[in-house]
Design an enzyme around this catalytic site. Structure first.
Site, PDB file in Angstrom:
ATOM      1  N   HIS A 167       0.868  -1.192   0.000  1.00 53.90           N
ATOM      2  CA  HIS A 167       0.000   0.000   0.000  1.00 53.90           C
ATOM      3  C   HIS A 167       0.899   1.235   0.000  1.00 53.90           C
ATOM      4  CE1 HIS A 167      -3.694   2.314   1.804  1.00 53.90           C
ATOM      5  NE2 HIS A 167      -3.040   3.007   0.943  1.00 53.90           N
ATOM      6  N   GLU A 202       0.694   7.957  -3.781  1.00 51.50           N
ATOM      7  CA  GLU A 202       1.547   7.590  -2.645  1.00 51.50           C
ATOM      8  C   GLU A 202       2.801   8.465  -2.588  1.00 51.50           C
ATOM      9  OE1 GLU A 202       0.893   5.268  -0.084  1.00 51.50           O
ATOM     10  OE2 GLU A 202      -1.103   5.451  -0.943  1.00 51.50           O
ATOM     11  N   HIS A 232       2.834  10.800   0.573  1.00 53.19           N
ATOM     12  CA  HIS A 232       3.758  10.286   1.597  1.00 53.19           C
ATOM     13  C   HIS A 232       5.231  10.472   1.227  1.00 53.19           C
ATOM     14  CE1 HIS A 232       0.352   8.411   3.620  1.00 53.19           C
ATOM     15  NE2 HIS A 232      -0.031   7.928   2.450  1.00 53.19           N
TER      16      HIS A 232
HETATM   17  O1  U2P Z   1      -6.374   4.590   7.097  1.00 56.47           O
HETATM   18  C1  U2P Z   1      -6.968   5.231   6.015  1.00 56.47           C
HETATM   19  C2  U2P Z   1      -5.952   5.978   5.183  1.00 56.47           C
HETATM   20  O2  U2P Z   1      -5.264   6.956   5.957  1.00 56.47           O
HETATM   21  C3  U2P Z   1      -3.921   7.076   5.518  1.00 56.47           C
HETATM   22  N1  U2P Z   1      -2.996   6.790   6.649  1.00 56.47           N
HETATM   23  C4  U2P Z   1      -3.408   6.100   7.737  1.00 56.47           C
HETATM   24  C5  U2P Z   1      -2.540   5.878   8.800  1.00 56.47           C
HETATM   25  C6  U2P Z   1      -1.229   6.405   8.756  1.00 56.47           C
HETATM   26  O3  U2P Z   1      -0.417   6.241   9.661  1.00 56.47           O
HETATM   27  N2  U2P Z   1      -0.865   7.097   7.640  1.00 56.47           N
HETATM   28  C7  U2P Z   1      -1.725   7.303   6.585  1.00 56.47           C
HETATM   29  O4  U2P Z   1      -1.352   7.906   5.600  1.00 56.47           O
HETATM   30  C8  U2P Z   1      -3.756   6.134   4.335  1.00 56.47           C
HETATM   31  O5  U2P Z   1      -4.022   6.922   3.193  1.00 56.47           O
HETATM   32  P1  U2P Z   1      -3.553   6.656   1.717  1.00 56.47           P
HETATM   33  O6  U2P Z   1      -2.068   6.520   1.653  1.00 56.47           O
HETATM   34  O7  U2P Z   1      -4.216   5.403   1.281  1.00 56.47           O
HETATM   35  O8  U2P Z   1      -4.076   7.838   0.989  1.00 56.47           O
HETATM   36  C9  U2P Z   1      -4.852   5.101   4.629  1.00 56.47           C
HETATM   37  O9  U2P Z   1      -5.252   4.398   3.527  1.00 56.47           O
END
Ligand code: U2P
Length: 231
Positions: A66, A120, A124
Protein backbone atom coordinates in the site's frame (compact mmCIF):
# COMPACT_ATOMS: atom_id res chain seq x y z
CA UNK A 1 36.21 49.05 25.07
CA UNK A 2 35.77 46.25 27.60
CA UNK A 3 31.97 46.41 27.01
CA UNK A 4 32.46 46.30 23.26
CA UNK A 5 34.66 43.25 23.45
CA UNK A 6 32.21 41.41 25.67
CA UNK A 7 29.35 42.31 23.26
CA UNK A 8 31.32 41.00 20.26
CA UNK A 9 32.22 37.87 22.22
CA UNK A 10 28.54 37.23 23.07
CA UNK A 11 27.53 37.84 19.46
CA UNK A 12 30.10 35.34 18.26
CA UNK A 13 28.80 32.71 20.69
CA UNK A 14 25.20 33.28 19.52
CA UNK A 15 26.22 33.07 15.85
CA UNK A 16 28.18 29.91 16.54
CA UNK A 17 25.26 28.30 18.36
CA UNK A 18 22.82 29.11 15.58
CA UNK A 19 25.17 27.52 13.01
CA UNK A 20 25.34 24.37 15.18
CA UNK A 21 21.53 24.36 15.50
CA UNK A 22 21.04 24.73 11.74
CA UNK A 23 23.43 21.87 11.00
CA UNK A 24 21.84 19.61 13.59
CA UNK A 25 18.33 20.20 12.28
CA UNK A 26 19.50 19.66 8.69
CA UNK A 27 20.81 16.17 9.40
CA UNK A 28 17.73 15.08 11.34
CA UNK A 29 14.70 13.71 9.52
CA UNK A 30 11.38 15.50 9.79
CA UNK A 31 9.66 12.29 10.88
CA UNK A 32 10.37 9.48 13.35
CA UNK A 33 9.90 6.25 11.40
CA UNK A 34 8.09 4.72 8.42
CA UNK A 35 5.06 2.46 8.32
CA UNK A 36 5.49 -0.13 5.58
CA UNK A 37 1.92 -1.18 4.83
CA UNK A 38 0.76 -4.20 2.84
CA UNK A 39 -2.81 -5.04 1.84
CA UNK A 40 -4.51 -8.40 1.36
CA UNK A 41 -6.25 -8.03 -2.06
CA UNK A 42 -9.05 -10.49 -1.24
CA UNK A 43 -10.13 -8.24 1.64
CA UNK A 44 -9.79 -5.02 -0.35
CA UNK A 45 -12.14 -6.51 -2.96
CA UNK A 46 -14.65 -7.42 -0.24
CA UNK A 47 -14.93 -3.84 1.03
CA UNK A 48 -17.79 -1.50 0.11
CA UNK A 49 -15.83 0.22 -2.65
CA UNK A 50 -15.24 -3.19 -4.34
CA UNK A 51 -12.28 -3.45 -6.72
CA UNK A 52 -11.15 -3.47 -10.34
CA UNK A 53 -8.23 -5.54 -11.55
CA UNK A 54 -5.50 -3.48 -13.16
CA UNK A 55 -5.18 -3.35 -16.97
CA UNK A 56 -2.36 -5.91 -16.71
CA UNK A 57 -4.74 -8.51 -15.24
CA UNK A 58 -5.56 -10.07 -11.88
CA UNK A 59 -2.74 -9.44 -9.41
CA UNK A 60 -0.94 -12.38 -7.79
CA UNK A 61 -2.54 -14.00 -4.77
CA UNK A 62 -0.15 -12.17 -2.46
CA UNK A 63 -0.04 -9.16 -0.17
CA UNK A 64 0.41 -5.98 -2.21
CA UNK A 65 2.23 -2.86 -1.10
CA UNK A 66 0.00 0.00 0.00
CA UNK A 67 2.77 2.38 0.86
CA UNK A 68 5.78 3.55 2.81
CA UNK A 69 4.54 6.27 5.10
CA UNK A 70 6.63 8.69 7.19
CA UNK A 71 5.14 8.83 10.69
CA UNK A 72 5.56 10.50 14.05
CA UNK A 73 5.96 8.67 17.36
CA UNK A 74 2.69 10.18 18.60
CA UNK A 75 0.81 8.32 15.84
CA UNK A 76 0.20 11.36 13.65
CA UNK A 77 1.81 11.75 10.26
CA UNK A 78 2.87 14.42 7.78
CA UNK A 79 1.36 14.45 4.29
CA UNK A 80 1.68 16.29 0.98
CA UNK A 81 4.95 17.88 2.09
CA UNK A 82 6.16 19.37 -1.18
CA UNK A 83 3.64 21.32 -3.26
CA UNK A 84 6.31 21.74 -5.96
CA UNK A 85 6.91 18.03 -6.39
CA UNK A 86 5.40 16.31 -9.39
CA UNK A 87 5.18 12.60 -10.12
CA UNK A 88 7.51 11.79 -13.01
CA UNK A 89 6.74 8.42 -14.66
CA UNK A 90 10.02 8.42 -16.58
CA UNK A 91 12.02 8.11 -13.36
CA UNK A 92 10.52 4.70 -12.60
CA UNK A 93 10.12 3.27 -16.11
CA UNK A 94 12.41 0.33 -15.36
CA UNK A 95 10.59 -0.39 -12.07
CA UNK A 96 7.11 -0.59 -13.60
CA UNK A 97 7.14 -4.39 -14.00
CA UNK A 98 8.08 -4.85 -10.32
CA UNK A 99 5.56 -2.22 -9.22
CA UNK A 100 2.78 -3.94 -11.18
CA UNK A 101 3.68 -7.22 -9.47
CA UNK A 102 4.30 -6.01 -5.91
CA UNK A 103 2.38 -2.70 -5.69
CA UNK A 104 -0.71 -3.43 -7.79
CA UNK A 105 -3.66 -1.08 -7.89
CA UNK A 106 -7.15 -2.43 -7.25
CA UNK A 107 -9.08 0.81 -7.42
CA UNK A 108 -11.81 1.42 -9.99
CA UNK A 109 -11.98 2.20 -12.83
CA UNK A 110 -9.31 -0.25 -13.95
CA UNK A 111 -6.00 1.47 -14.62
CA UNK A 112 -2.30 0.72 -14.90
CA UNK A 113 -1.26 1.82 -11.43
CA UNK A 114 0.37 5.19 -12.10
CA UNK A 115 -2.49 6.96 -10.34
CA UNK A 116 -1.92 4.92 -7.17
CA UNK A 117 1.89 5.30 -7.23
CA UNK A 118 1.61 9.02 -7.94
CA UNK A 119 -0.81 9.44 -5.01
CA UNK A 120 1.55 7.59 -2.64
CA UNK A 121 4.57 9.63 -3.78
CA UNK A 122 2.80 12.99 -3.53
CA UNK A 123 1.04 12.26 -0.21
CA UNK A 124 3.76 10.29 1.60
CA UNK A 125 6.98 10.14 -0.43
CA UNK A 126 7.36 13.92 -0.52
CA UNK A 127 7.55 13.87 3.29
CA UNK A 128 10.70 11.76 3.03
CA UNK A 129 12.49 13.88 0.44
CA UNK A 130 15.35 14.33 2.91
CA UNK A 131 15.94 10.57 2.50
CA UNK A 132 14.78 9.63 -0.99
CA UNK A 133 14.17 11.11 -4.39
CA UNK A 134 11.14 9.69 -6.20
CA UNK A 135 12.97 6.76 -7.78
CA UNK A 136 14.73 5.81 -4.54
CA UNK A 137 11.41 5.92 -2.69
CA UNK A 138 9.90 3.27 -4.97
CA UNK A 139 13.09 1.20 -5.07
CA UNK A 140 13.40 1.15 -1.28
CA UNK A 141 9.76 0.18 -0.83
CA UNK A 142 10.05 -2.70 -3.31
CA UNK A 143 13.16 -3.94 -1.46
CA UNK A 144 11.27 -4.00 1.84
CA UNK A 145 8.63 -6.24 0.27
CA UNK A 146 11.38 -8.64 -0.86
CA UNK A 147 12.79 -8.72 2.67
CA UNK A 148 9.60 -9.90 4.33
CA UNK A 149 7.39 -12.46 2.62
CA UNK A 150 4.26 -12.16 4.74
CA UNK A 151 2.25 -14.76 2.84
CA UNK A 152 5.01 -17.36 3.22
CA UNK A 153 5.41 -16.53 6.91
CA UNK A 154 1.69 -17.05 7.47
CA UNK A 155 1.55 -20.21 5.34
CA UNK A 156 4.46 -21.65 7.38
CA UNK A 157 2.29 -21.15 10.45
CA UNK A 158 -0.66 -22.92 8.77
CA UNK A 159 -2.49 -19.64 8.08
CA UNK A 160 -3.59 -19.46 4.44
CA UNK A 161 -6.05 -17.51 2.29
CA UNK A 162 -8.79 -20.15 2.21
CA UNK A 163 -11.81 -18.17 3.50
CA UNK A 164 -11.28 -19.73 6.94
CA UNK A 165 -11.11 -17.80 10.22
CA UNK A 166 -7.87 -17.53 12.19
CA UNK A 167 -7.10 -16.17 15.64
CA UNK A 168 -5.79 -12.61 15.32
CA UNK A 169 -3.25 -13.49 18.00
CA UNK A 170 -1.85 -16.40 15.95
CA UNK A 171 -1.40 -14.15 12.90
CA UNK A 172 0.40 -11.56 15.00
CA UNK A 173 2.56 -14.23 16.70
CA UNK A 174 3.57 -15.86 13.39
CA UNK A 175 4.82 -12.53 12.01
CA UNK A 176 6.52 -11.60 15.26
CA UNK A 177 8.33 -14.95 15.44
CA UNK A 178 9.52 -14.75 11.83
CA UNK A 179 10.57 -11.09 11.75
CA UNK A 180 11.31 -10.30 15.38
CA UNK A 181 8.76 -7.48 15.42
CA UNK A 182 5.09 -7.21 16.35
CA UNK A 183 3.09 -5.96 13.35
CA UNK A 184 0.04 -3.71 13.36
CA UNK A 185 -3.03 -5.40 11.90
CA UNK A 186 -6.07 -3.67 10.41
CA UNK A 187 -9.29 -5.39 9.48
CA UNK A 188 -12.27 -4.57 7.32
CA UNK A 189 -15.83 -5.79 7.58
CA UNK A 190 -17.38 -7.48 4.55
CA UNK A 191 -21.06 -7.45 3.55
CA UNK A 192 -21.73 -10.49 5.80
CA UNK A 193 -20.18 -8.58 8.73
CA UNK A 194 -17.11 -10.80 8.84
CA UNK A 195 -13.95 -9.22 10.21
CA UNK A 196 -11.26 -9.82 7.59
CA UNK A 197 -7.47 -9.55 7.60
CA UNK A 198 -6.97 -6.33 5.65
CA UNK A 199 -3.63 -4.60 6.17
CA UNK A 200 -0.36 -5.39 7.93
CA UNK A 201 1.82 -2.57 9.23
CA UNK A 202 5.52 -3.00 9.88
CA UNK A 203 7.87 -0.25 11.04
CA UNK A 204 11.07 0.82 9.35
CA UNK A 205 13.80 3.21 10.53
CA UNK A 206 14.19 6.58 8.83
CA UNK A 207 16.72 5.44 6.21
CA UNK A 208 14.02 3.09 4.89
CA UNK A 209 15.93 -0.18 4.94
CA UNK A 210 15.72 -1.88 8.36
CA UNK A 211 12.66 -3.07 10.20
CA UNK A 212 12.34 -1.83 13.78
CA UNK A 213 10.00 -2.27 16.75
CA UNK A 214 6.99 -0.04 16.10
CA UNK A 215 7.10 3.10 18.28
CA UNK A 216 3.31 3.19 18.03
CA UNK A 217 0.81 0.84 16.41
CA UNK A 218 -2.40 1.84 14.65
CA UNK A 219 -5.54 0.87 16.55
CA UNK A 220 -6.87 -2.10 14.61
CA UNK A 221 -10.58 -2.79 14.70
CA UNK A 222 -10.25 -6.55 14.31
CA UNK A 223 -12.36 -9.24 15.92
CA UNK A 224 -10.43 -11.88 17.88
CA UNK A 225 -10.95 -14.26 14.99
CA UNK A 226 -10.56 -12.94 11.44
CA UNK A 227 -11.27 -14.30 7.99
CA UNK A 228 -8.44 -14.72 5.51
CA UNK A 229 -10.35 -14.52 2.19
CA UNK A 230 -9.37 -16.36 -0.95
CA UNK A 231 -8.03 -14.28 -3.81
O1 U2P B 1 -6.37 4.59 7.10
C1 U2P B 1 -6.97 5.23 6.01
C2 U2P B 1 -5.95 5.98 5.18
O2 U2P B 1 -5.26 6.96 5.96
C3 U2P B 1 -3.92 7.08 5.52
N1 U2P B 1 -3.00 6.79 6.65
C4 U2P B 1 -3.41 6.10 7.74
C5 U2P B 1 -2.54 5.88 8.80
C6 U2P B 1 -1.23 6.41 8.76
O3 U2P B 1 -0.42 6.24 9.66
N2 U2P B 1 -0.86 7.10 7.64
C7 U2P B 1 -1.73 7.30 6.58
O4 U2P B 1 -1.35 7.91 5.60
C8 U2P B 1 -3.76 6.13 4.33
O5 U2P B 1 -4.02 6.92 3.19
P1 U2P B 1 -3.55 6.66 1.72
O6 U2P B 1 -2.07 6.52 1.65
O7 U2P B 1 -4.22 5.40 1.28
O8 U2P B 1 -4.08 7.84 0.99
C9 U2P B 1 -4.85 5.10 4.63
O9 U2P B 1 -5.25 4.40 3.53
Amino acid sequence: MKHHLSFIFKLLIILNLSVVCLCASESEEEFDFFYFVQTWPGSYCDTKHSCCYPKTGKPASDFGIHGLWPNYKDGSYPSNCDPDSVFDKTQISDLVKSLQKSWPTLSCPSNEGFKFWSHEWIKHGTCAESVFDQREYFEATLKLKEKVNLLQILKNAGIKPDDEFYELESIRDAIEEATGFTPGIQCNVDSSRNSQLYEIYMCVETSGSEFIKCPVLPKGRCASSVQFPKF
